[in-house]
Each structure stands twice: as structure tokens, then as C-alpha cells.
Design a protein around this motif. Structure first.
Motif, PDB file in Angstrom:
ATOM      1  N   THR A  14       0.872  -1.176   0.000  1.00 49.20           N
ATOM      2  CA  THR A  14       0.000   0.000   0.000  1.00 49.20           C
ATOM      3  C   THR A  14       0.903   1.219   0.000  1.00 49.20           C
ATOM      4  O   THR A  14       1.164   1.809   1.028  1.00 49.20           O
ATOM      5  N   THR A  71       5.082   3.633   2.389  1.00 50.27           N
ATOM      6  CA  THR A  71       3.979   2.764   2.801  1.00 50.27           C
ATOM      7  C   THR A  71       2.996   3.548   3.664  1.00 50.27           C
ATOM      8  O   THR A  71       3.404   4.237   4.599  1.00 50.27           O
ATOM      9  N   VAL A  72       1.699   3.433   3.328  1.00 49.88           N
ATOM     10  CA  VAL A  72       0.707   4.191   4.091  1.00 49.88           C
ATOM     11  C   VAL A  72      -0.168   3.297   4.981  1.00 49.88           C
ATOM     12  O   VAL A  72      -0.829   3.787   5.885  1.00 49.88           O
ATOM     13  N   ALA A  73      -0.166   1.998   4.759  1.00 49.69           N
ATOM     14  CA  ALA A  73      -0.966   1.127   5.630  1.00 49.69           C
ATOM     15  C   ALA A  73      -0.177  -0.120   6.028  1.00 49.69           C
ATOM     16  O   ALA A  73       0.100  -0.355   7.205  1.00 49.69           O
ATOM     17  N   MET A  74       0.228  -0.920   5.050  1.00 45.77           N
ATOM     18  CA  MET A  74       0.962  -2.145   5.374  1.00 45.77           C
ATOM     19  C   MET A  74       1.552  -2.788   4.126  1.00 45.77           C
ATOM     20  O   MET A  74       1.147  -2.482   3.006  1.00 45.77           O
ATOM     21  N   THR A  91       5.131  -2.475   8.471  1.00 44.63           N
ATOM     22  CA  THR A  91       4.375  -1.301   8.913  1.00 44.63           C
ATOM     23  C   THR A  91       4.778  -0.087   8.078  1.00 44.63           C
ATOM     24  O   THR A  91       5.825  -0.096   7.444  1.00 44.63           O
ATOM     25  N   PHE A 118       1.184   7.488  10.629  1.00 43.63           N
ATOM     26  CA  PHE A 118       0.403   6.257  10.409  1.00 43.63           C
ATOM     27  C   PHE A 118       0.632   5.268  11.557  1.00 43.63           C
ATOM     28  O   PHE A 118       0.439   4.072  11.395  1.00 43.63           O
ATOM     29  N   MET A 136      -1.412   2.190  12.794  1.00 45.88           N
ATOM     30  CA  MET A 136      -1.323   0.870  12.152  1.00 45.88           C
ATOM     31  C   MET A 136      -0.368  -0.059  12.906  1.00 45.88           C
ATOM     32  O   MET A 136      -0.438  -1.277  12.769  1.00 45.88           O
TER      33      MET A 136
END
Ligand SMILES: Nc1nc2c(ncn2[C@@H]2O[C@H](COP(=O)(O)OP(=O)(O)OP(=O)(O)O)[C@@H](O)[C@H]2O)c(=O)[nH]1
Ligand SMILES: [Mg+2]
Length: 177
Positions: A31, A47-50, A68, A74, A77
Motif C-alpha cells: 500500500t 507505505t501508508v498502511a501495510m 508497517t 500512520f 497501524m
């Protein structure tokens, strides 16, 4: 057949997404978004989520690999991704001007997870900036990391990433997970 979940974390650009790319037996799920100006000097995406990848061990066990985001905005998360994990691989970018501060920050942020599971530290990008050395890390942190396996690695190297995972699984087994 057993399933394990491992989490890769660490600061922006330390190589979490690259690490999962290197070692995953399937094309990883990522992501990523275009990096902001500050990060763009180092790389195009962040990376913004995983990240998600997986690897099969010779004995049939499956290791699920989660990366991560490095950015603190972020960080919500981080806790979500550690749930059910058996251990943490912390990657630290040695070219960062303050790698000790970065390591302290992440040891603190993940302290609850580390207390209840296991951790291995990989120092990346040492080919670009050889100092501090692993000896310097141990001298600086003393007891805090004396029990933690710490290696100089390249996140682009499959064998280096396999070594980190093996070290983590070995530690986790000795805890009888
Ligand atoms: N020279 C060198 N480059 C490395 C090494 N490890 C990783 N890299 C490079 O460093 C960059 C790391 O980028 P990412 O894998 O996106 O970093 P990340 O930790 O996922 O960063 P965020 O998602 O933004 O938190 C990539 O361009 C890698 O090719 C290393 O040991 N040496
Ligand atoms: Mg990433």
C-alpha cells in the motif's frame, strides 16, 4: 502445519517494503503512495498502511510477513499490525543522521509487544554509511539491547533477510511459542 506472523518495522526508508519484496514467496501486497517532498529526496514511494508477504519453511510451516508504515502519522497501524505476531524485526537506516534516536523511538513505541514477544534488529544501508558499527550500537545502548540479536544487513538481500527471520524464529522457539 503452523502459521506464524512476523512484523517488520522501523523508520522511513529503512527497508521494510524492500525486505518483504526480497524474501516473500508470493508477490507482496503493498500500500504505497507517492512520497512527500521530504521523503522524496530518498525514494519515490512510502507505505501508508501495510505490506504483506509470506514464506514457506522447509517443514511446511508458513510465516506471514507484515511491514508497517515508517511514518509516525500512520502509527495507529503499528498496534493493529502487531496483533497476533510472534516477533518484531526492527530495521534501522544507518544513513539517518541520528540512528540511535530512531532505534530508541521504535524500541519505545513497540515496548509492550517486545516485552511479550521477541525482537531482532537489522541495521540497513551500512554499505552507504558504515558508522555507527554494531559495536557502537552495543556501547551506546548497553543492557537495553544486550539480549537482542543485532546484525548489519542489506534489505535487498534475500539471504540477509532469511537470516533475520531465522534468528527471530530461533529466539521465539526458545520461548516455546
Ligand atoms: N544501498 C542500500 N540500499 C538499501 C539497503 N536496504 C534497503 N535499501 C534501499 O533503501 C530503500 C528503502 O526503501 P523502502 O523499502 O521503501 O523503505 P521502507 O522502510 O518501506 O519505508 P517507508 O514505507 O516509507 O516507511 C530502497 O530504495 C532500497 O533499495 C542497503 O542495505 N543498502
Ligand atoms: Mg514501506
Amino acid at each position: 502445519m503452523d502459521n506464524y506472523k512476523i512484523i517488520f518495522s522501523g523508520p522511513v526508508g529503512s527497508g521494510k517494503t524492500t525486505a518483504i519484496d526480497s524474501i516473500s514467496d508470493i508477490p507482496p501486497v503493498k500500500t504505497e503512495a507517492k512520497a512527500s517532498d521530504e521523503i522524496k529526496q530518498v525514494k519515490d514511494n512510502t507505505t501508508v498502511a501495510m505490506d504483506y508477504g509470506m514464506m514457506k519453511l522447509d517443514n511446511g510451516d508458513v510465516v506471514h510477513l507484515y511491514g508497517t508504515p515508517g511514518q509516525e502519522r500512520f502509527d495507529f497501524m503499528w498496534e493493529i499490525l502487531t496483533q497476533g505476531g510472534i516477533g518484531l524485526i526492527l530495521l534501522i537506516d544507518n544513513t539517518n543522521p541520528s540512528p540511535f534516536t530512531e532505534l530508541s523511538k521504535f524500541l519505545m513505541a513497540f515496548s509492550d509487544f517486545i516485552d511479550s514477544t521477541d525482537i531482532v534488529i537489522g541495521i540497513t544501508r551500512s554499505d552507504l554509511c558504515p558508522n555507527p558499527t554494531t559495536t557502537d550500537y552495543h556501547a551506546h545502548f548497553g543492557e537495553t539491547i544486550s539480549h537482542i540479536p543485532l546484525f548489519t544487513v542489506d534489505a535487498r538481500s534475500r539471504s540477509d533477510m532469511a537470516m533475520l527471520i531465522e534468528a527471530l524464529l530461533f529466539s521465539a522457539e526458545s520461548l516455546q511459542i
